[in-house]
Design a protein around this motif. Structure first.
Motif, PDB file in Angstrom:
ATOM      1  N   ASP A 177      62.441  18.522  58.973  1.00 55.73           N
ATOM      2  CA  ASP A 177      62.052  19.662  58.162  1.00 55.73           C
ATOM      3  C   ASP A 177      63.294  20.408  57.689  1.00 55.73           C
ATOM      4  O   ASP A 177      64.309  20.402  58.355  1.00 55.73           O
ATOM      5  CB  ASP A 177      61.164  20.601  58.978  1.00 55.73           C
TER       6      ASP A 177
ATOM      7  N   THR B  86      60.177  11.334  51.224  1.00 51.32           N
ATOM      8  CA  THR B  86      59.071  11.976  50.516  1.00 51.32           C
ATOM      9  C   THR B  86      59.076  13.487  50.752  1.00 51.32           C
ATOM     10  O   THR B  86      58.867  14.270  49.825  1.00 51.32           O
ATOM     11  CB  THR B  86      57.726  11.370  50.997  1.00 51.32           C
ATOM     12  N   ASN B  87      59.328  13.884  51.986  1.00 46.65           N
ATOM     13  CA  ASN B  87      59.401  15.312  52.299  1.00 46.65           C
ATOM     14  C   ASN B  87      60.483  16.017  51.490  1.00 46.65           C
ATOM     15  O   ASN B  87      60.280  17.121  50.986  1.00 46.65           O
ATOM     16  CB  ASN B  87      59.722  15.526  53.791  1.00 46.65           C
TER      17      ASN B  87
ATOM     18  N   HIS C  32      59.372  16.334  47.838  1.00 47.32           N
ATOM     19  CA  HIS C  32      58.337  17.356  47.684  1.00 47.32           C
ATOM     20  C   HIS C  32      58.902  18.753  47.819  1.00 47.32           C
ATOM     21  O   HIS C  32      58.546  19.661  47.066  1.00 47.32           O
ATOM     22  CB  HIS C  32      57.216  17.151  48.705  1.00 47.32           C
ATOM     23  N   TYR C  33      59.789  18.913  48.777  1.00 45.96           N
ATOM     24  CA  TYR C  33      60.397  20.235  48.977  1.00 45.96           C
ATOM     25  C   TYR C  33      61.127  20.670  47.709  1.00 45.96           C
ATOM     26  O   TYR C  33      60.958  21.790  47.220  1.00 45.96           O
ATOM     27  CB  TYR C  33      61.364  20.215  50.170  1.00 45.96           C
TER      28      TYR C  33
ATOM     29  N   GLU D  43      60.781  19.604  44.629  1.00 42.66           N
ATOM     30  CA  GLU D  43      59.860  19.836  43.515  1.00 42.66           C
ATOM     31  C   GLU D  43      59.192  21.203  43.645  1.00 42.66           C
ATOM     32  O   GLU D  43      59.056  21.946  42.677  1.00 42.66           O
ATOM     33  CB  GLU D  43      58.794  18.735  43.467  1.00 42.66           C
ATOM     34  N   GLU D  44      58.785  21.525  44.872  1.00 43.22           N
ATOM     35  CA  GLU D  44      58.065  22.771  45.089  1.00 43.22           C
ATOM     36  C   GLU D  44      58.955  24.000  44.884  1.00 43.22           C
ATOM     37  O   GLU D  44      58.517  25.009  44.353  1.00 43.22           O
ATOM     38  CB  GLU D  44      57.467  22.777  46.505  1.00 43.22           C
ATOM     39  N   TYR D  45      60.209  23.889  45.323  1.00 46.04           N
ATOM     40  CA  TYR D  45      61.075  25.076  45.306  1.00 46.04           C
ATOM     41  C   TYR D  45      62.150  25.030  44.229  1.00 46.04           C
ATOM     42  O   TYR D  45      63.081  25.832  44.257  1.00 46.04           O
ATOM     43  CB  TYR D  45      61.694  25.286  46.687  1.00 46.04           C
TER      44      TYR D  45
ATOM     45  N   ASP E 246      62.462  26.094  41.346  1.00 46.94           N
ATOM     46  CA  ASP E 246      62.747  27.354  40.647  1.00 46.94           C
ATOM     47  C   ASP E 246      63.622  28.274  41.470  1.00 46.94           C
ATOM     48  O   ASP E 246      64.318  29.137  40.938  1.00 46.94           O
ATOM     49  CB  ASP E 246      61.437  28.086  40.309  1.00 46.94           C
ATOM     50  N   ASN E 247      63.559  28.130  42.775  1.00 47.17           N
ATOM     51  CA  ASN E 247      64.317  29.015  43.657  1.00 47.17           C
ATOM     52  C   ASN E 247      65.678  28.443  44.051  1.00 47.17           C
ATOM     53  O   ASN E 247      66.531  29.146  44.575  1.00 47.17           O
ATOM     54  CB  ASN E 247      63.491  29.309  44.925  1.00 47.17           C
TER      55      ASN E 247
ATOM     56  N   LEU F  33      65.111  18.028  37.580  1.00 44.77           N
ATOM     57  CA  LEU F  33      64.420  19.247  37.997  1.00 44.77           C
ATOM     58  C   LEU F  33      65.106  20.494  37.440  1.00 44.77           C
ATOM     59  O   LEU F  33      64.638  21.610  37.649  1.00 44.77           O
ATOM     60  CB  LEU F  33      64.367  19.346  39.525  1.00 44.77           C
TER      61      LEU F  33
END
Ligand code: GDP
Length: 193
Positions: A37, A72-73, A76-77, A79-81, A83-84, A123
């Motif tokens: 993580d 994969t984690n 995904h991380y 892609e999700e964040y 913008d930050n 991204l």
């Protein structure tokens, strides 16, 4: 609060670099693949959080399925964040990166480092490649030019000092990286005005 994300294969010196950047001590040379993580730390001199993403790639005792899960984690991380994430640091081992890239290049294979570099750029995340362990590299310019070539950046590498940052994390020599990251952060501050 914006973040700086650190990615890279296992054993490239990511923990060593984290220690240099944050002043915290990290488990270097420990059991790889145990953390899957993202970990967040304050980056002292700057008002940012630095996110350490799990090391990726071959790790002894870690099976293929688990490696894929880690990858994969990470994807995904990001892609999700996205913008930050203000800047990503892709850490590579200067001593072995070209061999590893070339070994994994083929008609239906894209080497992880190359794939990650393009993924981050797609991204819209400004990315600095921290080329670590340069103390083990004799043909410095040649090596860095070859890396540019593999990443699709037109050599010579000196034209890419905001992107290619040769460092020696173990010896605390990371100024080119600090500079490149700072440039990207300040660029964005200006854009926000
Ligand atoms: P991680 O798996 O990416 O977190 O890698 P570590 O930080 O645990 O480092 C892996 C190995 O590379 C350790 O033996 C470190 O001492 C070594 N290492 C890290 N940075 C450097 C460097 O700048 N030069 C050299 N020669 N070795 C380094």
């Amino acid at each position: 609060e914006g973040e700086v994300a650190l990615v890279g294969r296992s054993n490239v010196g990511k923990s060593t670099l984290m220690r240099e950047l944050t002043g915290h001590s990290f488990d270097t040379g420990g059991k790889p693949g145990v953390t899957r993580d993202p970990n967040h730390y304050d980056w002292a001199p700057e008002d940012f959080v630095i996110t350490d993403l799990p090391g990726f790639g071959f790790m002894s005792g870690v099976d293929e399925e688990y490696r894929e899960e880690i990858k994969t984690n990470i994807v995904h991380y990001l892609e999700e964040y996205a913008d930050n994430v203000l800047v990503a640091i892709l850490v590579v081992d200067g001593k072995s990166v070209i061999d590893i890239i070339d070994r994994h290049s083929g008609p239906d294979e894209i080497p992880y480092d190359v794939e990650m570099f393009h993924f981050l750029r797609d991204l819209g995340i400004p990315t600095v490649v921290a080329v670590n362990k340069m103390d083990k590299v004799d043909d410095r310019d040649e090596r860095l030019n070859a890396l540019c070539d593999r990443l699709g950046l037109l050599p010579p590498w000196k034209q890419w000092q905001g992107t290619i940052a040769p460092i020696r994390a173990k010896q605390g020599k990371i100024e080119p990286l600090n500079e490149a990251v700072r440039d990207h952060l300040h660029e964005q501050e200006r854009d926000d005005l």
